[in-house]
Design an enzyme around this catalytic site. Sequence first.
Site, mmCIF file in Angstrom:
data_model
loop_
_atom_site.group_PDB
_atom_site.id
_atom_site.type_symbol
_atom_site.label_atom_id
_atom_site.label_comp_id
_atom_site.label_asym_id
_atom_site.label_seq_id
_atom_site.Cartn_x
_atom_site.Cartn_y
_atom_site.Cartn_z
ATOM 1 N N ARG A 37 -58.017 17.480 -5.721
ATOM 2 C CA ARG A 37 -58.282 18.457 -4.479
ATOM 3 C C ARG A 37 -58.026 19.775 -4.752
ATOM 4 O O ARG A 37 -57.287 20.181 -5.807
ATOM 5 C CB ARG A 37 -57.270 18.273 -3.367
ATOM 6 C CG ARG A 37 -55.822 18.423 -3.431
ATOM 7 C CD ARG A 37 -55.286 19.877 -2.871
ATOM 8 N NE ARG A 37 -53.800 19.909 -3.381
ATOM 9 C CZ ARG A 37 -53.509 20.623 -4.670
ATOM 10 N NH1 ARG A 37 -54.378 21.116 -5.344
ATOM 11 N NH2 ARG A 37 -52.316 20.871 -4.844
ATOM 12 N N GLU B 106 -50.302 27.623 1.030
ATOM 13 C CA GLU B 106 -49.602 27.094 -0.177
ATOM 14 C C GLU B 106 -48.151 27.148 0.039
ATOM 15 O O GLU B 106 -47.882 28.100 0.411
ATOM 16 C CB GLU B 106 -50.096 28.337 -1.132
ATOM 17 C CG GLU B 106 -50.070 27.697 -2.606
ATOM 18 C CD GLU B 106 -51.449 26.553 -2.453
ATOM 19 O OE1 GLU B 106 -51.138 25.423 -2.588
ATOM 20 O OE2 GLU B 106 -52.454 26.878 -2.979
ATOM 21 N N GLY C 98 -52.936 22.078 -11.420
ATOM 22 C CA GLY C 98 -53.086 22.661 -9.959
ATOM 23 C C GLY C 98 -54.128 21.670 -8.979
ATOM 24 O O GLY C 98 -54.294 22.102 -7.836
ATOM 25 N N SER D 45 -54.081 18.496 -8.996
ATOM 26 C CA SER D 45 -53.434 17.393 -8.189
ATOM 27 C C SER D 45 -54.036 16.020 -8.583
ATOM 28 O O SER D 45 -54.346 14.949 -7.982
ATOM 29 C CB SER D 45 -53.768 17.288 -6.672
ATOM 30 O OG SER D 45 -52.481 16.912 -5.947
ATOM 31 N N ASP E 165 -51.454 17.063 -0.807
ATOM 32 C CA ASP E 165 -52.559 16.584 -1.884
ATOM 33 C C ASP E 165 -53.192 14.913 -1.395
ATOM 34 O O ASP E 165 -54.069 14.700 -1.735
ATOM 35 C CB ASP E 165 -51.835 16.437 -3.169
ATOM 36 C CG ASP E 165 -51.236 17.802 -3.597
ATOM 37 O OD1 ASP E 165 -51.541 18.594 -2.661
ATOM 38 O OD2 ASP E 165 -50.666 17.822 -4.585
HETATM 39 P P1 NG1 Z 1 -49.907 20.413 -7.220
HETATM 40 O O1 NG1 Z 1 -48.801 20.590 -8.286
HETATM 41 O O2 NG1 Z 1 -50.904 21.463 -7.478
HETATM 42 O O3 NG1 Z 1 -50.444 19.245 -7.426
HETATM 43 C C1 NG1 Z 1 -48.173 20.727 -5.374
HETATM 44 C C2 NG1 Z 1 -47.489 19.849 -4.169
HETATM 45 C C3 NG1 Z 1 -48.313 20.044 -2.918
HETATM 46 C C4 NG1 Z 1 -47.829 21.229 -2.369
HETATM 47 C C5 NG1 Z 1 -48.673 22.365 -3.541
HETATM 48 C C6 NG1 Z 1 -48.292 23.710 -3.101
HETATM 49 C C7 NG1 Z 1 -47.289 17.489 -5.558
HETATM 50 C C8 NG1 Z 1 -47.970 16.216 -5.637
HETATM 51 N N1 NG1 Z 1 -48.046 18.503 -4.620
HETATM 52 O O4 NG1 Z 1 -49.415 20.610 -5.806
HETATM 53 O O5 NG1 Z 1 -47.529 19.068 -1.983
HETATM 54 O O6 NG1 Z 1 -46.641 21.628 -2.153
HETATM 55 O O7 NG1 Z 1 -47.799 22.063 -4.701
HETATM 56 O O8 NG1 Z 1 -48.970 23.940 -2.064
HETATM 57 O O9 NG1 Z 1 -46.186 17.985 -6.054
HETATM 58 MG MG MG Z 2 -49.534 17.092 -9.028
#
Ligand code: NG1
Ligand code: MG
Length: 522
Positions: A51, A57, A165, A167, A213
């Site tokens: 995603r 954020e 970033g 996910s 995510d």
């Molecule tokens: P990333 O690291 O981009 O997958 C994480 C968190 C989200 C959210 C965002 C910031 C995980 C799986 N996901 O995303 O839940 O907190 O950072 O908005 O850690």
């Molecule tokens: Mg992640």
Amino acid sequence: MAGPVPYARSLQDIYNQDALASQGVRWNHLLSRFQSIYGHQADFVSRSPGRVNIIGEHIDYSLYSVLPMAITADALLAVSTDTKPTKESAFKVQIANVQDAKFPSHEFEIPYDAVDIDATVHEWTNYFKSGLRGALELLRRKHGADFKLKSMQILMDGTVPAGGGLSSSAAFVSASALAVMIANGETEVDKTELTELAIVSERAVGVNSGGMDQSASVFSERGSALFVSFSPKLTARPVYFPKTDPELTFLIAQSFVAADKHVTGPIHYNLRVVECSLAAAYLNAVLNPPGTQLPGDSAPLGISLHGFHETYFALQEHSSATTARKTESEQLEELVRLAEQTLTKEEGYTREEIAAALNISVDELDARFTSRFPVRASRFKLRQRAQHVFGEALRVLRFLDQLEGGHGGASAGGGGTAEYNARLGALLNDTQDSCRDAYECSCPEIDELCAIARRAGSYGSRLTGAGWGGCSVHLVPADRVAAVREAWAAEYYAKMDLTDEQKEAAVVVSRPGNGSAVYLVG
Ligand code: NG1
Ligand code: MG
């Protein structure tokens, strides 16, 4: 949008038109590799996408609503199942990856009573195991504690870049949990159940994450972004962008700064989760009547800024005889001011200071807030983190209001004037400023990508996902896409030593795609 995960009859049910040709090649390769590795055909493929977050954020784990959308890149698991449980005490998982040089094959004999995950070792199959464990727990809640899983053969193909970033982890965990459910006879997998179990499962891999995510990966629908709310319960609904000429597009640009939450969790992601929970506890202690308990909630540490928000205004309304209910936006505006007045220490708060305010010992503070996921900090920046969270939650509502509130957005049948686009873009730019300054989750490279894009015609540019590297997202009218790409190539990517493959993957135009699906083979 609630309901069961859909079955796809063809790739057209899964992907946007522009992706069909390349996905066809990829799926054929996956299924023929499966046949050659395991000597028989796969039964089905489970699919869950990555995603991009448009706005909202670092507020999901404070239980505020967010607006992500699914992308084309995804995790595919081709699966076959042995018809009977293998042994009384254990079952077997054979798992391989199309990129076997990077992700070696494994065979596990897993005892039914303990799906062990060693979160200290960063191993690609941990994500599968965490989805497996979550699915097993759900199956046992449904069918009884002695429910036995069948053995499985799996071949994975993931196209979401790891640590970027977008996910990849949530895509993989959701696809894994879905695969285990389907393989064990659950023909109808409820989307909400799948999402909730994927959220909890991912925490087993060492990151105290929110639920954005997994929601985006499971619920998204082609052509729309997804408005996800976490309180009082998980809900998701589609949100449409106005049809404009030139079309508004989202460009995703990699910084190629790898952000690994598993390594930096104690000073980055997991620390922010702790800081936000501490801010909620501190504000509650100072602003609510003595002894007020915040409701236990589904936030990672069981207490959230949103929980404080709700309690604070419920008590206010209760004690004042007059005044009409404030809207959520008015409440958030007030909270931004309150956080500023109450949390005065720019330099941050020590454990001792916070414990004193909460009227507990430092040991108790550590036990409640920092024992499950260790963090490294001598001061906690409650002021800046709370300001970001309340301000960002407010920006999400304003963004949504632009899209749906009759300002020339989709529902008003118009939109797309330069002024309207600039308003949307300004909210994204404000998010970036707040992430950089108050939340300290950007990095110089992302700041630079954003600056270059804005000069070349982006309306709004910001980091997306956890930050500290990874990806950025940009709202760009179609007629400026080429100019923005060229500017990045000349001013950013040219300075880096990139392979052709990396150059190719550096920038993508992203159209909102579908969420999880199952495809039955044959
Ligand atoms: P990333 O690291 O981009 O997958 C994480 C968190 C989200 C959210 C965002 C910031 C995980 C799986 N996901 O995303 O839940 O907190 O950072 O908005 O850690
Ligand atoms: Mg992640």
